[in-house]
Design an enzyme around this catalytic site. Structure first.
Site, short mmCIF file in Angstrom:
data_model
loop_
_atom_site.label_atom_id
_atom_site.label_comp_id
_atom_site.label_asym_id
_atom_site.label_seq_id
_atom_site.Cartn_x
_atom_site.Cartn_y
_atom_site.Cartn_z
N ASN A 18 51.43 54.39 44.16
CA ASN A 18 52.06 55.18 45.06
C ASN A 18 51.51 56.51 44.68
O ASN A 18 51.25 56.70 43.32
CB ASN A 18 53.68 54.78 45.12
CG ASN A 18 54.31 55.21 43.81
OD1 ASN A 18 54.10 56.07 43.51
ND2 ASN A 18 54.96 54.12 43.45
N ASN A 67 63.18 45.76 44.99
CA ASN A 67 62.22 45.00 45.75
C ASN A 67 62.30 43.82 45.60
O ASN A 67 61.19 42.91 46.16
CB ASN A 67 60.97 45.68 45.36
CG ASN A 67 60.96 47.19 45.48
OD1 ASN A 67 60.85 47.96 44.70
ND2 ASN A 67 60.95 47.52 46.63
N ARG A 86 52.35 43.58 42.11
CA ARG A 86 53.75 43.36 41.98
C ARG A 86 54.04 41.72 42.24
O ARG A 86 55.13 41.32 42.24
CB ARG A 86 54.73 44.19 42.63
CG ARG A 86 54.74 45.78 42.00
CD ARG A 86 55.71 46.54 42.44
NE ARG A 86 57.03 46.04 41.89
CZ ARG A 86 58.06 46.63 42.34
NH1 ARG A 86 58.12 47.72 43.27
NH2 ARG A 86 59.15 46.17 42.05
N ARG A 137 54.83 49.79 53.01
CA ARG A 137 54.56 48.45 52.27
C ARG A 137 55.19 47.04 53.27
O ARG A 137 54.25 46.39 53.37
CB ARG A 137 55.90 48.58 51.13
CG ARG A 137 55.46 49.59 50.34
CD ARG A 137 53.98 49.45 49.42
NE ARG A 137 53.90 50.06 48.18
CZ ARG A 137 54.30 50.02 47.26
NH1 ARG A 137 55.26 49.20 46.68
NH2 ARG A 137 53.82 51.10 46.22
N HIS A 166 59.21 53.79 50.78
CA HIS A 166 60.15 52.94 51.00
C HIS A 166 61.65 53.56 51.49
O HIS A 166 61.53 54.77 50.90
CB HIS A 166 60.76 52.23 49.38
CG HIS A 166 59.65 51.12 48.89
ND1 HIS A 166 59.44 51.06 47.64
CD2 HIS A 166 59.18 49.76 49.48
CE1 HIS A 166 58.76 50.03 47.38
NE2 HIS A 166 58.63 49.43 48.43
N ASP A 168 64.45 53.43 50.82
CA ASP A 168 65.43 53.71 50.07
C ASP A 168 65.11 54.97 49.12
O ASP A 168 65.73 55.64 48.35
CB ASP A 168 65.94 52.62 49.25
CG ASP A 168 64.69 52.20 48.06
OD1 ASP A 168 63.76 52.61 47.96
OD2 ASP A 168 65.25 51.41 47.35
N ALA A 253 57.04 56.66 38.28
CA ALA A 253 56.70 55.28 38.91
C ALA A 253 57.04 55.47 40.28
O ALA A 253 56.78 54.30 41.17
CB ALA A 253 57.16 54.10 38.15
N CYS A 259 66.49 52.29 43.28
CA CYS A 259 65.25 51.34 42.97
C CYS A 259 65.32 50.43 42.03
O CYS A 259 64.86 49.27 41.77
CB CYS A 259 64.10 52.01 42.73
SG CYS A 259 63.45 53.12 43.93
N1 ARG Z 1 56.08 51.62 41.19
C1 ARG Z 1 56.89 50.89 42.12
C2 ARG Z 1 56.21 50.64 43.29
O1 ARG Z 1 55.38 51.47 43.79
C3 ARG Z 1 58.26 51.43 42.59
C4 ARG Z 1 59.24 51.05 43.50
C5 ARG Z 1 60.25 51.77 43.62
N2 ARG Z 1 61.28 50.83 44.63
C6 ARG Z 1 61.90 51.37 45.69
N3 ARG Z 1 62.86 50.42 46.05
N4 ARG Z 1 61.76 52.33 46.08
O2 ARG Z 1 56.14 49.53 43.80
#
Ligand code: ARG
Length: 265
Positions: A18, A67, A86, A137, A166, A168, A253, A259
């Site tokens: 991201n 997630n 992931r 995503r 995302h 959230d 991140a 998150c």
């Molecule tokens: N580095 C992770 C990703 O890009 C961060 C996830 C953040 N999670 C969230 N629920 N917004 O997947």
């Protein structure tokens, strides 16, 4: 309230999936651990119960438990990650959910919907509705074809800014009637639909960047990233108790307080 978290033992910026992530802007492991412990402690102090899933080696983002999946109407709808980096997390989360007696659906090789779905990071419940994000995503088709989420109660929101990939990261229900959001992160059409579905308080660009919307709400308490003073004032005025929390190592991140948690009820 029951919340799932995952210790950041293997957390690091090992890849860039991201726009926030830059390998040369590495997370400080010691600081990250301290910040996670601070968040964990604050959640407990606010009266929630915390469960811990053991972290998987080589899965640096597994600490972002939001997630893992979505707890909805008594079931855990397991994630089907878009990001290959992931995908390995799923087996660890699935094992934990099953061991702990959850009714797990969307299981790989069993009943998995083949569209991408990144769990509670892209689905938030308020006022009997479920606000779901798509665009970066999760795929919109997931909501349209999954029989675990009733389309009658679904508010589908299109994400329009890659920094807010995302839902959230740019929207957070405060209670059944009110939510905060960063309107710029949504398409115009979605803004209109969302405005009709819940009372919304705007977060400005500066505080949105501090992940103001990525907050954990426990009754009248809100655990919110540090450095968002304008929003703190607004929240206090509507009767919330504000708990600023240092999570800068996770912003590197593309994540923050919310998150790092997944609701289990
Ligand atoms: N580095 C992770 C990703 O890009 C961060 C996830 C953040 N999670 C969230 N629920 N917004 O997947």
């Amino acid at each position: 309230m029951r919340i799932l978290m995952c210790r950041p033992d293997y957390y690091a910026i090992e890849y860039e999936i991201n726009p926030w992530m830059k390998k040369e802007r590495q997370a400080d492991h010691k600081k990250a651990l301290k910040q996670w412990e601070g968040l964990h402690k604050t959640i407990l102090q606010c009266g929630a119960q915390v469960e811990l899933v053991p972290p998987g080696r080589g899965l640096p983002d597994m600490t972002f438990a939001a997630n893992a999946g979505l707890f909805y109407k008594g079931k855990v709808i397991l994630a089907n990650f878009r990001m290959v980096e992931r995908k390995g997390e799923v087996a660890y989360f699935q094992t934990w959910f099953e061991k702990n007696g959850f009714d797990v659906v969307n299981k790989p090789g069993v009943d998995q919907n083949h569209y991408y779905f990144e769990g509670a990071g892209d689905a938030l419940v308020a006022n009997g509705k479920i606000f779901v994000g798509y665009g970066f995503r999760t795929e919109i088709e997931f909501y349209k074809t999954s029989h675990w989420i009733d389309p009658k109660h679904t508010i589908i929101c299109e994400l329009a800014d890659p920094y807010y990939y995302h839902i959230d990261t740019c929207f957070c229900p405060l209670n059944e009637k009110q939510a905060i959001w960063f309107p710029h992160a949504f398409s115009e059409k979605s803004r209109e639909i969302m405005s009709k579905s819940i009372e919304l308080f705007d977060v400005d660009a500066e505080e949105a960047k501090r992940f103001a919307c990525n907050s954990v709400v426990i009754h009248k308490n809100i655990i919110i990233p540090s450095g968002c003073p304008k929003l703190y004032e607004k929240l206090k005025k509507i009767g919330m108790t504000v708990h600023p929390c240092e999570v800068d190592e996770y912003i590197k991140a593309g994540g923050a307080c919310k998150c790092l948690t997944m609701r289990l009820d």
